[in-house]
Design an enzyme around this catalytic site. Sequence first.
Site, PDB file in Angstrom:
ATOM      1  N   ASN A  11       0.862  -1.193   0.000  1.00  0.00           N
ATOM      2  CA  ASN A  11       0.000   0.000   0.000  1.00  0.00           C
ATOM      3  C   ASN A  11       0.893   1.235   0.000  1.00  0.00           C
ATOM      4  O   ASN A  11       1.523   1.551   1.018  1.00  0.00           O
ATOM      5  CB  ASN A  11      -0.891  -0.043   1.252  1.00  0.00           C
ATOM      6  CG  ASN A  11      -1.723   1.211   1.421  1.00  0.00           C
ATOM      7  OD1 ASN A  11      -1.828   2.029   0.507  1.00  0.00           O
ATOM      8  ND2 ASN A  11      -2.317   1.365   2.601  1.00  0.00           N
ATOM      9  N   TRP A  12       0.928   1.916  -1.133  1.00  0.00           N
ATOM     10  CA  TRP A  12       1.811   3.090  -1.251  1.00  0.00           C
ATOM     11  C   TRP A  12       1.225   4.331  -0.568  1.00  0.00           C
ATOM     12  O   TRP A  12       1.910   5.351  -0.482  1.00  0.00           O
ATOM     13  CB  TRP A  12       2.067   3.410  -2.732  1.00  0.00           C
ATOM     14  CG  TRP A  12       2.877   2.394  -3.464  1.00  0.00           C
ATOM     15  CD1 TRP A  12       3.451   1.254  -2.944  1.00  0.00           C
ATOM     16  CD2 TRP A  12       3.222   2.414  -4.855  1.00  0.00           C
ATOM     17  NE1 TRP A  12       4.125   0.579  -3.940  1.00  0.00           N
ATOM     18  CE2 TRP A  12       4.001   1.262  -5.123  1.00  0.00           C
ATOM     19  CE3 TRP A  12       2.943   3.291  -5.904  1.00  0.00           C
ATOM     20  CZ2 TRP A  12       4.502   0.979  -6.390  1.00  0.00           C
ATOM     21  CZ3 TRP A  12       3.446   3.010  -7.168  1.00  0.00           C
ATOM     22  CH2 TRP A  12       4.222   1.863  -7.408  1.00  0.00           C
ATOM     23  N   LYS A  13      -0.023   4.264  -0.165  1.00  0.00           N
ATOM     24  CA  LYS A  13      -0.679   5.442   0.443  1.00  0.00           C
ATOM     25  C   LYS A  13      -0.507   6.649  -0.496  1.00  0.00           C
ATOM     26  O   LYS A  13      -0.575   6.486  -1.704  1.00  0.00           O
ATOM     27  CB  LYS A  13      -0.137   5.689   1.856  1.00  0.00           C
ATOM     28  CG  LYS A  13      -0.215   4.403   2.694  1.00  0.00           C
ATOM     29  CD  LYS A  13       0.009   4.601   4.150  1.00  0.00           C
ATOM     30  CE  LYS A  13      -0.120   3.250   4.854  1.00  0.00           C
ATOM     31  NZ  LYS A  13      -0.002   3.325   6.294  1.00  0.00           N
ATOM     32  N   HIS A  97      -9.440   1.075   5.343  1.00  0.00           N
ATOM     33  CA  HIS A  97      -8.135   1.253   5.988  1.00  0.00           C
ATOM     34  C   HIS A  97      -8.333   2.201   7.178  1.00  0.00           C
ATOM     35  O   HIS A  97      -9.119   3.142   7.100  1.00  0.00           O
ATOM     36  CB  HIS A  97      -7.129   1.828   4.988  1.00  0.00           C
ATOM     37  CG  HIS A  97      -5.737   1.825   5.526  1.00  0.00           C
ATOM     38  ND1 HIS A  97      -5.306   2.755   6.439  1.00  0.00           N
ATOM     39  CD2 HIS A  97      -4.692   0.988   5.327  1.00  0.00           C
ATOM     40  CE1 HIS A  97      -4.048   2.484   6.764  1.00  0.00           C
ATOM     41  NE2 HIS A  97      -3.655   1.417   6.098  1.00  0.00           N
ATOM     42  N   GLU A  99      -6.723   4.604   8.208  1.00  0.00           N
ATOM     43  CA  GLU A  99      -6.532   6.028   7.884  1.00  0.00           C
ATOM     44  C   GLU A  99      -7.783   6.605   7.229  1.00  0.00           C
ATOM     45  O   GLU A  99      -8.122   7.774   7.421  1.00  0.00           O
ATOM     46  CB  GLU A  99      -5.293   6.192   6.984  1.00  0.00           C
ATOM     47  CG  GLU A  99      -4.014   5.972   7.791  1.00  0.00           C
ATOM     48  CD  GLU A  99      -2.827   5.441   7.003  1.00  0.00           C
ATOM     49  OE1 GLU A  99      -2.860   5.480   5.761  1.00  0.00           O
ATOM     50  OE2 GLU A  99      -1.870   4.977   7.648  1.00  0.00           O
ATOM     51  N   GLU A 169      -5.284  -5.111  10.781  1.00  0.00           N
ATOM     52  CA  GLU A 169      -4.283  -4.059  10.917  1.00  0.00           C
ATOM     53  C   GLU A 169      -4.493  -3.319  12.239  1.00  0.00           C
ATOM     54  O   GLU A 169      -5.267  -2.359  12.304  1.00  0.00           O
ATOM     55  CB  GLU A 169      -4.420  -3.071   9.761  1.00  0.00           C
ATOM     56  CG  GLU A 169      -4.160  -3.691   8.405  1.00  0.00           C
ATOM     57  CD  GLU A 169      -3.485  -2.687   7.487  1.00  0.00           C
ATOM     58  OE1 GLU A 169      -2.420  -3.013   6.971  1.00  0.00           O
ATOM     59  OE2 GLU A 169      -4.009  -1.577   7.331  1.00  0.00           O
ATOM     60  N   GLY A 175       2.589   2.181  10.789  1.00  0.00           N
ATOM     61  CA  GLY A 175       3.523   3.298  10.627  1.00  0.00           C
ATOM     62  C   GLY A 175       4.280   3.644  11.891  1.00  0.00           C
ATOM     63  O   GLY A 175       4.902   4.701  11.985  1.00  0.00           O
ATOM     64  N   SER A 215       3.625  -2.221  10.215  1.00  0.00           N
ATOM     65  CA  SER A 215       5.087  -2.258  10.356  1.00  0.00           C
ATOM     66  C   SER A 215       5.707  -3.581   9.909  1.00  0.00           C
ATOM     67  O   SER A 215       6.674  -4.053  10.522  1.00  0.00           O
ATOM     68  CB  SER A 215       5.492  -1.908  11.793  1.00  0.00           C
ATOM     69  OG  SER A 215       5.046  -0.601  12.115  1.00  0.00           O
ATOM     70  N   GLY A 236       2.842  -1.207   4.313  1.00  0.00           N
ATOM     71  CA  GLY A 236       2.805   0.216   3.997  1.00  0.00           C
ATOM     72  C   GLY A 236       4.197   0.734   3.708  1.00  0.00           C
ATOM     73  O   GLY A 236       4.744   0.540   2.624  1.00  0.00           O
ATOM     74  N   GLY A 237       4.806   1.351   4.714  1.00  0.00           N
ATOM     75  CA  GLY A 237       6.103   2.022   4.556  1.00  0.00           C
ATOM     76  C   GLY A 237       7.149   1.198   3.829  1.00  0.00           C
ATOM     77  O   GLY A 237       7.844   1.710   2.933  1.00  0.00           O
TER      78      GLY A 237
HETATM   79  P1  PGA Z   1       2.917   0.280   7.695  1.00  0.00           P
HETATM   80  O1  PGA Z   1       1.431   0.464   7.119  1.00  0.00           O
HETATM   81  O2  PGA Z   1       3.460  -0.993   7.076  1.00  0.00           O
HETATM   82  O3  PGA Z   1       3.658   1.499   7.248  1.00  0.00           O
HETATM   83  O4  PGA Z   1       2.804   0.161   9.171  1.00  0.00           O
HETATM   84  C1  PGA Z   1       0.571  -0.634   6.981  1.00  0.00           C
HETATM   85  C2  PGA Z   1      -0.729  -0.177   6.395  1.00  0.00           C
HETATM   86  O5  PGA Z   1      -1.161   0.949   6.684  1.00  0.00           O
HETATM   87  O6  PGA Z   1      -1.367  -0.911   5.617  1.00  0.00           O
END
Ligand code: PGA
Length: 252
Positions: A11-13, A97, A99, A169, A175, A215, A236-237
Amino acid sequence: MSERTPVIAGNWKMFKTNTEAAAYVAEFLALVADARAVEIILCPPFTCLSAVRRELAGSSVRVAAQNMHFEVEGAYTGEVSAAMLKEIGISDVILGHSERRQYFCENDADLARKVTAAMAAGIRPILCVGESDQEREAGSTNDKLKSQLDGGLAAVTPGQLPDMLIAYEPIWAIGTGKTATPEIAEEAISFIRETLARQFNPEAAARVRILYGGSVSPGNIGELMAAENIDGALVGGASLDVGSFARIVKLG
Ligand code: PGA
């Protein structure tokens, strides 16, 4: 239930322009050329979806949007529908998600409609659920997960469940660099599977793939994937760096 093919999704956000995305995909395809036993999904921002789809032509890597609206079309400024995604070759969509829930006020009722709309358009939903650290500390993790599953999957049939993906999640792990231990992730994911067995039926619950997200890195993917009920990762990251995401794919 070892016939559940592992899934690794990146997930590149809100990161990467078209130019950056194209360079990433070219390098990524070379790095994962021999990774066959794992299903790979890239989740770029809307603006890069077409470019990423084009760069991936001929490969089995799937492309997911990070959100969509539940209506087919309409006066919803800033939104994108399932039909629009389908037309440009998008196979999957991340829904709910944390977010989106936190910053854009998405609730389970909206998500139930989004899940239905995605499936009706032939797009596979990846429904995200997870508790905050306050909820975990208060001992209400399972209640939170159950209410998100009841709400978000309200209109899904037992026959449809195995055709979607669920992502566990925990919000406190996203993050933050604070990954859930494999034991914590496995405990929550097996609770999710048991809940789905009651909500749908045991066969459907045994077949649906449930990912862990929060993470995930090349350093922890191996121990997470070793857990019985963890079928993959939503990254994500660590998916932003092509080398690190390719390592996660290979270890997954
Ligand atoms: P992260 O994000 O790997 O940066 O913790 C995971 C996600 O939001 O899907």
